[in-house]
Design a protein around this motif. Structure first.
Motif, short mmCIF file in Angstrom:
data_model
loop_
_atom_site.label_atom_id
_atom_site.label_comp_id
_atom_site.label_asym_id
_atom_site.label_seq_id
_atom_site.Cartn_x
_atom_site.Cartn_y
_atom_site.Cartn_z
N ASN A 4 -0.62 6.40 31.46
CA ASN A 4 -1.98 6.32 30.91
C ASN A 4 -2.60 4.95 31.15
OD1 ASN A 4 -0.46 4.75 29.20
ND2 ASN A 4 -0.99 5.86 27.33
N ASN A 5 -2.06 4.24 32.12
CA ASN A 5 -2.61 2.94 32.51
C ASN A 5 -3.88 3.18 33.33
OD1 ASN A 5 -3.22 0.45 33.59
ND2 ASN A 5 -1.10 -0.07 34.11
N PRO A 6 -5.03 2.77 32.84
CA PRO A 6 -6.28 3.00 33.59
C PRO A 6 -6.30 2.29 34.94
CG PRO A 6 -6.67 1.52 31.73
CD PRO A 6 -5.29 2.07 31.55
N ASP A 7 -5.56 1.18 35.06
CA ASP A 7 -5.50 0.49 36.35
C ASP A 7 -4.89 1.38 37.42
OD1 ASP A 7 -6.64 -1.76 35.31
OD2 ASP A 7 -4.76 -2.85 35.02
N GLU A 8 -3.91 2.18 37.03
CA GLU A 8 -3.26 3.08 37.99
C GLU A 8 -4.24 4.15 38.46
OE1 GLU A 8 0.59 6.07 38.40
OE2 GLU A 8 -0.27 5.62 36.44
N ALA B 86 -2.88 -4.47 41.89
CA ALA B 86 -3.86 -3.80 41.04
C ALA B 86 -3.25 -3.16 39.80
CB ALA B 86 -4.61 -2.74 41.85
N VAL B 87 -1.99 -2.75 39.88
CA VAL B 87 -1.38 -2.01 38.77
C VAL B 87 -0.27 -2.80 38.11
CG1 VAL B 87 -0.27 0.15 38.10
CG2 VAL B 87 -1.97 0.16 39.93
N LEU B 88 0.78 -3.12 38.85
CA LEU B 88 1.94 -3.78 38.25
C LEU B 88 1.61 -5.16 37.71
CD1 LEU B 88 4.79 -2.77 40.71
CD2 LEU B 88 4.06 -1.66 38.61
N THR B 89 0.67 -5.84 38.32
CA THR B 89 0.22 -7.14 37.81
C THR B 89 -1.27 -7.12 37.51
OG1 THR B 89 -0.12 -7.97 40.07
CG2 THR B 89 2.02 -8.40 39.06
N GLY B 90 -1.78 -5.93 37.21
CA GLY B 90 -3.20 -5.77 36.94
C GLY B 90 -3.58 -6.20 35.53
N HIS B 91 -4.83 -5.88 35.15
CA HIS B 91 -5.37 -6.32 33.86
C HIS B 91 -4.55 -5.79 32.69
CE1 HIS B 91 -8.33 -7.44 30.86
NE2 HIS B 91 -8.38 -6.19 30.44
N VAL B 92 -4.26 -4.50 32.69
CA VAL B 92 -3.55 -3.90 31.55
C VAL B 92 -2.13 -4.44 31.44
CG1 VAL B 92 -2.64 -1.73 30.62
CG2 VAL B 92 -4.95 -1.80 31.60
N GLN B 93 -1.41 -4.48 32.56
CA GLN B 93 -0.05 -4.96 32.52
C GLN B 93 0.02 -6.44 32.15
OE1 GLN B 93 1.57 -2.41 32.07
NE2 GLN B 93 3.05 -2.33 33.74
N GLY C 90 5.75 -0.70 31.86
CA GLY C 90 4.86 0.37 32.28
C GLY C 90 4.38 1.19 31.10
N LEU C 91 3.15 1.58 31.15
CA LEU C 91 2.62 2.49 30.15
C LEU C 91 2.99 3.90 30.52
CD1 LEU C 91 -0.96 1.03 29.85
CD2 LEU C 91 0.66 1.15 27.98
N SER C 92 3.14 4.75 29.55
CA SER C 92 3.38 6.15 29.87
C SER C 92 2.66 7.01 28.85
CB SER C 92 4.87 6.48 29.87
OG SER C 92 5.40 6.34 28.57
N ALA C 93 2.36 8.22 29.23
CA ALA C 93 1.60 9.11 28.37
C ALA C 93 2.34 9.32 27.05
CB ALA C 93 1.38 10.45 29.06
N GLY C 94 1.61 9.28 25.93
CA GLY C 94 2.17 9.57 24.63
C GLY C 94 2.62 8.36 23.86
N ARG C 95 2.79 7.21 24.49
CA ARG C 95 3.21 6.01 23.76
C ARG C 95 2.04 5.35 23.07
NH1 ARG C 95 7.35 2.93 27.89
NH2 ARG C 95 8.79 4.66 28.19
N ARG C 96 2.36 4.63 22.03
CA ARG C 96 1.30 3.95 21.29
C ARG C 96 0.84 2.72 22.04
NH1 ARG C 96 4.63 5.17 16.73
NH2 ARG C 96 5.41 3.03 16.65
N ALA C 97 -0.28 2.18 21.60
CA ALA C 97 -0.84 0.98 22.23
C ALA C 97 0.10 -0.20 22.01
CB ALA C 97 -2.21 0.69 21.63
N PRO C 98 -0.03 -1.26 22.79
CA PRO C 98 0.84 -2.43 22.63
C PRO C 98 0.70 -3.07 21.26
CG PRO C 98 -1.02 -2.95 24.04
CD PRO C 98 -1.03 -1.47 23.83
N CYS C 99 1.80 -3.75 20.80
CA CYS C 99 1.79 -4.35 19.47
C CYS C 99 0.83 -5.52 19.43
CB CYS C 99 3.18 -4.86 19.14
SG CYS C 99 4.47 -4.04 20.06
#
Length: 306
Positions: A138-142, A214-221, A297-306
């Protein structure tokens, strides 16, 4: 009905009949000399035939036949030109005109191919697996990057390349291989068939490096990484404070720690509380620690970061 026959070299032969005759004759000669059949070669790559039109198959066949026949015609041409020499005087060479024309006719039998004939753009949409460009997290960067990958594919395309494998004895005109590239002269796409999955796509230098940036070192990660670093700092500071208080209690006079707990209406936490071996699935902080251990990595169903 009468049929018209003529030799390909005769002036009375219609051009279109002459061309067909030359092509058929060349194919027959090339086959006798060991040139592979294009359709047979294509069958060595699973699912490749469905990507190619008849014209593209014919183009491949021309390349295969030319590799066998053209050197033979060029060698015969050089010999014929040498035999046509009547006299020499310095740089001046006199040749028999009839023999010279014959030599040129030999050279004209060559199959006209170019280096670009070994490059064929194929429909990449038929090659991609159903989930090749579907986000797995669920990482929007991906998701954004996979949209960009599709745009790159539409722009550069996937190309089928025909080449001769390297040999210490030199190129063998009877041995050929197919491979795919991202763009006409781009990165090799490592696949054993004409189907490309996500891993094979991102294994190319261009797309793989882009995915990392763009993904592994992107904004979200990056936000995740900073959140984990903050948690680690707070966790380590808290553990250091807990250890210091424990040492103070042990160094105090007998009974002081117990009286202090009784008067304060509390008790000192157990030494093992919050130890890394116990931090698994309890509380928000432990979830951050678990994510740090398992990857960011983000994955579907997990909660947002602490």
């Amino acid at each position: 009905m009468h049929s018209v026959r003529c030799k390909a070299t005769e002036a009375s032969c219609p051009p279109e009949v002459s061309a067909v005759g030359d092509e058929a004759g060349n194919r027959r000669k090339a086959k006798e000399l060991g040139a592979p059949d294009a359709e047979t070669l294509i069958e060595t790559v699973p699912h490749l035939a469905r990507l190619l039109s008849k014209d593209q198959v014919a183009q491949i066949q021309k390349v295969l036949d030319a590799a066998v026949l053209n050197p033979m015609y060029e060698d015969a041409y050089r010999k014929a030109m040498k035999a046509a020499v009547i006299a020499r005087s310095g740089n001046l060479v006199l040749r028999d005109r009839a023999k010279e024309r014959k030599a040129y006719r030999i050279l004209d039998k060559r199959i006209r191919v170019s280096a670009g004939d070994g490059y064929i753009r194929v429909d990449h949409n038929k090659m991609l697996t159903a989930d090749a460009l579907v986000p797995r997290t669920n990482n929007p960067d991906e998701a954004d990057y996979l949209v960009k990958v599709r745009e790159i594919l539409n722009s550069k395309g996937v190309w089928l390349r025909l080449s001769q494998p390297w040999s210490a004895q030199g190129p063998d005109p009877t041995r050929w291989e197919f491979w795919f590239s991202l763009g006409r002269d781009g990165d090799t796409i490592e696949t054993d068939d004409a189907i490309i999955d996500r891993e094979e796509l991102l294994d190319t230098t261009m797309l793989g490096a882009g995915y990392y940036r763009a993904v592994l070192t992107g904004h979200v990660q990056t936000k995740f990484k900073r959140a984990f670093e903050r948690f680690d700092t707070q966790y380590d500071n808290g553990w250091a404070l807990h250890t210091q208080i424990m040492r103070n209690r042990h160094s105090a006079a007998p009974g002081v720690a117990r009286v202090a707990d009784w008067m304060g209406g509390t008790s000192f936490p157990d030494f093992n509380l919050g130890a890394p071996s116990q931090v698994e699935n309890e509380g928000v902080g432990s979830e951050c620690r678990w994510r740090r251990q398992k990857g960011t990595g983000l994955s579907a169903g997990r909660r947002a970061p602490c």
